[in-house]
Design a protein around this motif. Structure first.
Motif, PDB file in Angstrom:
ATOM      1  N   SER A 106      -2.513  -0.859 -16.004  1.00 20.92           N
ATOM      2  CA  SER A 106      -2.671  -1.475 -14.901  1.00 20.92           C
ATOM      3  C   SER A 106      -3.158  -0.615 -13.854  1.00 20.92           C
ATOM      4  CB  SER A 106      -1.822  -2.593 -14.850  1.00 20.92           C
ATOM      5  OG  SER A 106      -2.188  -3.813 -15.533  1.00 20.92           O
ATOM      6  N   ILE A 107      -1.901   0.150 -13.576  1.00 22.04           N
ATOM      7  CA  ILE A 107      -2.212   1.036 -12.313  1.00 22.04           C
ATOM      8  C   ILE A 107      -3.436   1.879 -12.154  1.00 22.04           C
ATOM      9  CG2 ILE A 107      -1.057   2.853 -11.144  1.00 22.04           C
ATOM     10  CD1 ILE A 107       1.424   1.419 -11.203  1.00 22.04           C
ATOM     11  N   LEU A 108      -3.617   2.364 -13.510  1.00 25.31           N
ATOM     12  CA  LEU A 108      -4.814   3.519 -13.347  1.00 25.31           C
ATOM     13  C   LEU A 108      -6.104   2.882 -13.380  1.00 25.31           C
ATOM     14  CD1 LEU A 108      -3.446   5.969 -16.281  1.00 25.31           C
ATOM     15  CD2 LEU A 108      -3.588   6.378 -13.803  1.00 25.31           C
ATOM     16  N   ILE A 109      -6.148   1.594 -14.003  1.00 23.15           N
ATOM     17  CA  ILE A 109      -7.317   0.956 -14.075  1.00 23.15           C
ATOM     18  C   ILE A 109      -7.590   0.538 -12.507  1.00 23.15           C
ATOM     19  CG2 ILE A 109      -8.606  -1.276 -14.896  1.00 23.15           C
ATOM     20  CD1 ILE A 109      -6.897  -1.020 -17.277  1.00 23.15           C
ATOM     21  N   SER A 110      -6.626   0.041 -11.954  1.00 24.61           N
ATOM     22  CA  SER A 110      -6.904  -0.856 -10.714  1.00 24.61           C
ATOM     23  C   SER A 110      -7.325   0.474  -9.533  1.00 24.61           C
ATOM     24  CB  SER A 110      -5.525  -1.324 -10.174  1.00 24.61           C
ATOM     25  OG  SER A 110      -5.067  -2.490 -11.295  1.00 24.61           O
ATOM     26  N   THR A 118     -10.166  -5.661  -4.084  1.00 28.63           N
ATOM     27  CA  THR A 118     -10.327  -4.857  -5.392  1.00 28.63           C
ATOM     28  C   THR A 118      -9.101  -4.794  -6.313  1.00 28.63           C
ATOM     29  OG1 THR A 118     -12.244  -4.030  -4.492  1.00 28.63           O
ATOM     30  CG2 THR A 118     -11.733  -3.115  -6.651  1.00 28.63           C
ATOM     31  N   PHE A 119      -8.067  -4.265  -5.907  1.00 23.55           N
ATOM     32  CA  PHE A 119      -6.908  -3.984  -6.451  1.00 23.55           C
ATOM     33  C   PHE A 119      -6.419  -5.520  -6.947  1.00 23.55           C
ATOM     34  CE2 PHE A 119      -2.463  -2.957  -7.082  1.00 23.55           C
ATOM     35  CZ  PHE A 119      -2.538  -1.859  -7.637  1.00 23.55           C
ATOM     36  N   LEU A 120      -6.301  -6.322  -5.995  1.00 26.79           N
ATOM     37  CA  LEU A 120      -5.953  -7.741  -6.731  1.00 26.79           C
ATOM     38  C   LEU A 120      -6.797  -8.182  -7.696  1.00 26.79           C
ATOM     39  CD1 LEU A 120      -5.134 -10.129  -3.658  1.00 26.79           C
ATOM     40  CD2 LEU A 120      -3.503  -8.743  -5.157  1.00 26.79           C
ATOM     41  N   PHE A 121      -8.063  -8.282  -7.609  1.00 25.91           N
ATOM     42  CA  PHE A 121      -8.749  -8.829  -8.580  1.00 25.91           C
ATOM     43  C   PHE A 121      -8.953  -8.130 -10.019  1.00 25.91           C
ATOM     44  CE2 PHE A 121     -11.464 -10.729  -5.139  1.00 25.91           C
ATOM     45  CZ  PHE A 121     -10.565 -11.895  -4.968  1.00 25.91           C
ATOM     46  N   THR A 122      -8.683  -6.729  -9.797  1.00 25.14           N
ATOM     47  CA  THR A 122      -8.812  -5.882 -11.203  1.00 25.14           C
ATOM     48  C   THR A 122      -7.615  -5.997 -11.820  1.00 25.14           C
ATOM     49  OG1 THR A 122      -9.998  -4.312  -9.865  1.00 25.14           O
ATOM     50  CG2 THR A 122      -9.019  -3.534 -11.958  1.00 25.14           C
ATOM     51  N   TRP A 123      -6.327  -6.187 -10.989  1.00 22.74           N
ATOM     52  CA  TRP A 123      -5.186  -6.373 -11.822  1.00 22.74           C
ATOM     53  C   TRP A 123      -5.073  -7.516 -12.228  1.00 22.74           C
ATOM     54  CZ3 TRP A 123      -0.892  -2.763 -11.161  1.00 22.74           C
ATOM     55  CH2 TRP A 123       0.422  -3.098 -12.005  1.00 22.74           C
ATOM     56  N   ALA A 124      -5.702  -8.451 -11.693  1.00 22.88           N
ATOM     57  CA  ALA A 124      -5.707  -9.975 -12.314  1.00 22.88           C
ATOM     58  C   ALA A 124      -6.540 -10.103 -13.737  1.00 22.88           C
ATOM     59  CB  ALA A 124      -5.958 -11.040 -11.343  1.00 22.88           C
ATOM     60  N   ASP A 125      -7.594  -9.202 -13.946  1.00 22.49           N
ATOM     61  CA  ASP A 125      -8.490  -9.478 -14.833  1.00 22.49           C
ATOM     62  C   ASP A 125      -7.586  -9.608 -16.226  1.00 22.49           C
ATOM     63  OD1 ASP A 125     -10.624  -9.187 -16.521  1.00 22.49           O
ATOM     64  OD2 ASP A 125     -10.163  -7.488 -17.075  1.00 22.49           O
ATOM     65  N   PRO A 137       3.320  -4.867  -7.729  1.00 17.28           N
ATOM     66  CA  PRO A 137       2.359  -3.809  -7.218  1.00 17.28           C
ATOM     67  C   PRO A 137       1.400  -4.589  -6.364  1.00 17.28           C
ATOM     68  CG  PRO A 137       2.767  -3.209  -9.205  1.00 17.28           C
ATOM     69  CD  PRO A 137       3.461  -4.540  -9.363  1.00 17.28           C
ATOM     70  N   PRO A 138       0.581  -5.536  -7.013  1.00 20.87           N
ATOM     71  CA  PRO A 138      -0.458  -6.019  -6.108  1.00 20.87           C
ATOM     72  C   PRO A 138       0.155  -6.983  -4.910  1.00 20.87           C
ATOM     73  CG  PRO A 138      -0.319  -7.194  -8.333  1.00 20.87           C
ATOM     74  CD  PRO A 138       0.584  -6.002  -8.317  1.00 20.87           C
ATOM     75  N   LEU A 139       1.444  -7.565  -5.260  1.00 12.12           N
ATOM     76  CA  LEU A 139       1.927  -8.343  -4.109  1.00 12.12           C
ATOM     77  C   LEU A 139       2.333  -7.586  -2.992  1.00 12.12           C
ATOM     78  CD1 LEU A 139       3.036 -11.532  -4.007  1.00 12.12           C
ATOM     79  CD2 LEU A 139       5.367 -10.485  -4.629  1.00 12.12           C
ATOM     80  N   VAL A 140       3.377  -6.447  -3.455  1.00  9.34           N
ATOM     81  CA  VAL A 140       3.597  -5.817  -2.247  1.00  9.34           C
ATOM     82  C   VAL A 140       2.284  -5.119  -1.235  1.00  9.34           C
ATOM     83  CG1 VAL A 140       4.737  -3.542  -1.749  1.00  9.34           C
ATOM     84  CG2 VAL A 140       5.719  -4.872  -3.560  1.00  9.34           C
TER      85      VAL A 140
END
Lengths: 274, 291
Positions: A73-77, A201-208, A251-254
């Motif tokens: 998830s971290i690498l993808i985001s 982008t980070f939020l939406f990608t993490w959420a996919d 991660p996205p929350l912080v």
């Protein structure tokens, strides 16, 4: 009449609303801190006797694949944030400053919002299986890059429209090329827009979840798919599941809480103006 | 001089836009072509031979009651959820728009659900609502009320409520941001004129917020149409096909039944159903851009 006095009634209403809206998260944190015995013996057994054992289990002590989902998830985001910025920022400059494509690029970007992501499900699967990209992090970086580029394009062009032209014109008179002006003058001034694009982008990608569920099998699985499968495969290990979900949310929350100013501006600007 | 500059600008603009053009060609134009072609083909997991089959898939699709049922469910869900989120988000923004103690922290707390992936939210809902360990059934149990949250009657309102938990914060945020553009003097002037707070909101604030209201309706409705994650994880579209959204219908047709042709046809029909609104949406969303 809008009063300047402190409104404690509003405080209480909002506090209750906030607690209600965060009940799922508070419940997960609550369970992550209790032993499986305490969880099984009742929802209101206030025994926080698990320490951080559930968190340790989730992070690898119990042998789940969860840590590798987390890394994926971290690498993808992060990869998607980089790709989106590299694609959208130069293009937004070409559109907003150099008149590229007239109004059409932005109209297409707005119009694309009408096409539901689900439309791309079958074509993407066919495309990416034919070039053997399925179950790699690259495929998710590409797909999320595509779905997030339109919003980034709108945020960058709005930001460019607010920058004064004079500095760039002066630099042009002094003989600076388009690329020099972009690199030395425009990009440093686009900092806030870049943070807004990065956090959204980070939020939406993490959420996919939708694309990850069809385009990954095991190697590139992100936390969203991993956590949803976790519930079905380890149905009774409630404490470990709760800890895994809480960790997945962090991660996205912080990031979003630290960049909240930009998130609010990006969401309202991107949404209202996009 | 002017000529060389504009020539340079034109060359530079093509170079700068080229990544985007390649992106659109590879990930927009090509998939649209593939989607259309698949929708006109017999393309199934069971049979490796893909062959063109004309409008066969469209005929099968339009005759499939499950498809129409999924459209009906998706629209009903999107309309009810959007209306509720519109009203609740607006009310919350009004309550927030005054001197509230601890405002900064409450604001962050209310926004947290926006920052959580819907699929992870769905996993937490499952924990919260689980009949053995969930807090919600236990809470009702304190009053000896037995609730079957996933019973067919309770399911629809439950899914709507869960959708509101995640998206009222979003509508709230958009309304709160536009309320900041309403000057305090307006409220003062209105109250000097003897207008009550409710009247001021109705006659002055709501008309001023009309652009934001339109945008909230559009965005929430378009998002509502693509609802997938939470419902899929909680119910899988069931019981039966009761909560099957179009997204779940397309997903299951393609990846459970293995009929890519039919799934592609359903995707095309979905876009065609939304297409008539596109020019209007572009206009609404782009005019607010100039304000």
């Amino acid at each position: 009449m809008k009063s300047r006095k402190k409104s404690w009634l509003a405080f209480i209403i909002i506090l209750i609303t906030a607690l209600f809206l965060n009940l799922p998260l508070l419940g997960a944190i609550f369970n992550a801190l209790r032993s499986d015995n305490a969880i099984a013996s009742g929802a209101f057994v206030w025994e926080f006797d698990a320490g951080f054992s559930h968190f340790q289990n989730a992070m690898g002590a119990a042998g789940y694949d969860f840590p590798s989902f987390f890394v994926n998830s971290i690498l993808i985001s992060l990869g998607t944030v980089t790709l989106v910025t590299l694609v959208a920022l130069p293009a937004a400059y070409a559109v907003a400053r150099l008149g590229f494509g007239g109004p059409w690029i932005l109209r297409i970007a707005v119009g694309l919002r009408v096409i539901p992501a689900i439309f791309f499900l079958v074509p993407f699967y066919i495309m990416f299986s034919s070039i053997n990209l399925i179950d790699t992090i690259w495929v998710l970086i590409l797909v999320n890059g595509f779905t997030n580029t339109t919003l980034a394009l709108l945020i960058f062009s709005n930001a460019l429209a607010e920058l004064p032209l004079e500095i760039e014109e002066a630099a042009a008179v002094d003989g600076a090329t388009v690329f020099q002006r972009l690199r030395l003058i425009v990009i440093p001034l686009l900092g806030p827009a870049m943070v807004a694009v990065a956090v959204l982008t980070f939020l939406f990608t993490w959420a996919d979840y939708l694309f990850a569920v069809i385009l990954t099998a095991s190697d590139a699985t992100p936390v969203t798919v991993g956590a949803a499968n976790f519930v079905t495969s380890y149905g009774v290990r409630w404490g470990d599941i709760s800890a895994a979900v809480v960790l997945s949310i962090l991660p996205p929350l912080v990031f979003a809480l630290f960049a909240q100013r930009f998130l609010v501006k990006g969401l309202s600007a991107g949404a209202v103006k996009g | 001089m002017n000529q060389t500059r504009s020539l340079e600008a034109r060359r530079a603009s093509w170079i700068l836009a080229s990544p985007l053009l390649i992106f659109f060609a590879a990930l927009l134009v090509l998939p649209i072509y593939l989607g259309l072609r698949t929708s006109l083909s017999r393309d199934r997991f069971s049979n490796p031979e893909v062959e063109l089959s004309g409008i066969e898939n469209y005929v099968a699709l339009l005759g499939d009651p499950d498809f129409w049922e999924s459209i009906r469910f998706t629209l009903t869900f999107a309309i009810i959820a959007t209306s509720l989120q519109l009203v609740l988000g607006f009310l919350l923004a009004l309550i927030f728009d005054r001197n509230v103690p601890g405002k900064k922290y409450l604001f962050s707390a209310v926004l947290i659900p926006i920052m959580i992936a819907p699929s992870l939210m769905a996993v937490m809902y499952r924990l919260l609502l689980n009949e053995n360990i969930g807090i919600v059934p236990a809470f009702f149990g304190l009053f000896n009320i037995e609730v079957t949250l996933f019973s067919p009657n309770a399911l629809f309102p439950l899914l709507i409520l869960l959708d509101c938990i995640q998206f009222v914060p979003f509508t709230f945020l958009l309304f709160y941001a536009s309320l900041q553009n309403v000057p305090d003097e307006l409220y003062e002037a209105a109250s000097i004129d003897g207008s009550s707070y409710a009247e001021t909101v109705r006659r002055i604030v709501i008309p001023l917020l009309k652009p934001a209201i339109v945008v909230v309706i559009l965005l929430r409705f378009l998002e509502g149409i693509r609802n997938f994650d939470v419902i899929y994880i909680l119910t899988g579209g069931g019981p039966g096909t009761m909560t099957q959204t179009v997204g779940i219908y397309i997903y299951k047709t393609a990846f459970s039944q293995g009929d890519f042709g039919l799934a592609a046809a359903a995707s095309v029909v979905l876009v065609l159903l939304l297409a008539p609104f596109t020019p209007w949406i572009i206009k609404r969303l782009s005019t607010s851009e100039q304000q």
